[in-house]
Design an enzyme around this catalytic site. Structure first.
Site, mmCIF file in Angstrom:
data_model
loop_
_atom_site.group_PDB
_atom_site.id
_atom_site.type_symbol
_atom_site.label_atom_id
_atom_site.label_comp_id
_atom_site.label_asym_id
_atom_site.label_seq_id
_atom_site.Cartn_x
_atom_site.Cartn_y
_atom_site.Cartn_z
ATOM 1 N N ASP A 9 -8.554 -15.288 -3.708
ATOM 2 C CA ASP A 9 -8.348 -14.042 -4.429
ATOM 3 C C ASP A 9 -8.878 -14.250 -5.844
ATOM 4 O O ASP A 9 -9.074 -15.403 -6.272
ATOM 5 C CB ASP A 9 -6.856 -13.705 -4.428
ATOM 6 C CG ASP A 9 -6.534 -12.446 -5.213
ATOM 7 O OD1 ASP A 9 -7.314 -11.482 -5.118
ATOM 8 O OD2 ASP A 9 -5.510 -12.439 -5.920
ATOM 9 N N ASP A 168 -1.994 -14.758 -4.589
ATOM 10 C CA ASP A 168 -0.773 -14.742 -5.396
ATOM 11 C C ASP A 168 0.052 -13.488 -5.157
ATOM 12 O O ASP A 168 1.142 -13.354 -5.707
ATOM 13 C CB ASP A 168 -1.105 -14.857 -6.889
ATOM 14 C CG ASP A 168 -1.805 -13.612 -7.424
ATOM 15 O OD1 ASP A 168 -1.437 -13.156 -8.525
ATOM 16 O OD2 ASP A 168 -2.719 -13.112 -6.747
#
Length: 220
Positions: A9, A168
């Site tokens: 990400d 996350d």
């Protein structure tokens, strides 16, 4: 086993943009009539595209948001990022270790290419990722849909089951799970919830320094 592809990400994993972005977002939402703190924005919206956030605010809160509201927020984000964005502590060393071992990697992000290019450049990471960026702007649905990760795996010519996602956000971890990919959830943020990370089938970790060993990198 060493993964055949690592999908990172971007926001919150590679670049430290979340605090600034949530401050901008909370301001826009407040001006539309809903009082919400940056921390509440983080808990509710992190990992989702701004277009998805707009839809949620209209459907769930009844806010009247302009058609170009998401673009307005994006423009404000880019302006706020002009002051400089830092890399997440320890991530550069992780990427260096992945590269040294010849393991393919890429980015799978809810952010648009303009934002990724700007923030990664500011953080000194763009040279690592400029040719392997995949954005949710190219797929029908953003996270928590698995579309972006399946798109990245296809682009990198790797079977989803051989991929590992580093995320996350809970929507991102749900997307990884539904893509059939293993995942590690970065929980250094005090607002993170390791139990929810585990509930999505991911392994939580608090320090980037621990990630190479978790990934099974030779010599880590």
């Amino acid at each position: 086993m060493t993964p055949k592809l690592i999908i990172f990400d971007c926001d919150g994993i590679l670049v430290d943009t979340e605090k600034v972005a949530n401050e901008v977002l909370s301001g826009f939402i407040a001006r539309a009539g809903l009082t919400i703190t940056p921390d509440e924005c983080h808990l509710r919206f992190t990992g989702r595209t701004l277009d998805t956030i707009r839809s949620l605010l209209i459907e769930e809160e009844g806010l009247d948001l302009e058609e170009d509201w998401a673009d307005q927020v994006r423009a404000a984000d880019l302006e706020a990022f002009q002051s400089g964005i830092e890399a997440i502590p320890g991530i550069k060393d992780v990427v260096e270790q992945v590269r040294a071992r010849g393991i393919p990697y890429c980015v799978g992000s809810s952010g648009k290419y303009e934002k990724m290019n700007m923030t990664l450049a500011s953080a000194g990471l763009l040279d690592y990722f400029k040719d392997v960026l995949y954005s949710a702007q190219d797929v029908p649905h953003g996270k928590p849909s698995p579309d972006i990760f399946l798109y990245a795996a296809k682009g990198m010519k790797v079977d989803p089951k051989d991929c590992i996602v580093i995320e996350d956000s809970l929507p991102g971890l749900q997307a990884a799970r539904d893509a059939g990919m293993a995942a590690f959830g970065y929980v250094a943020d005090p607002l993170s919830n390791p139990e929810k990370v585990r509930a999505l089938g991911a392994i939580p970790f608090e320090r980037m320094e621990d990630l190479p060993a978790l990934l099974g990198l030779p010599g880590a």
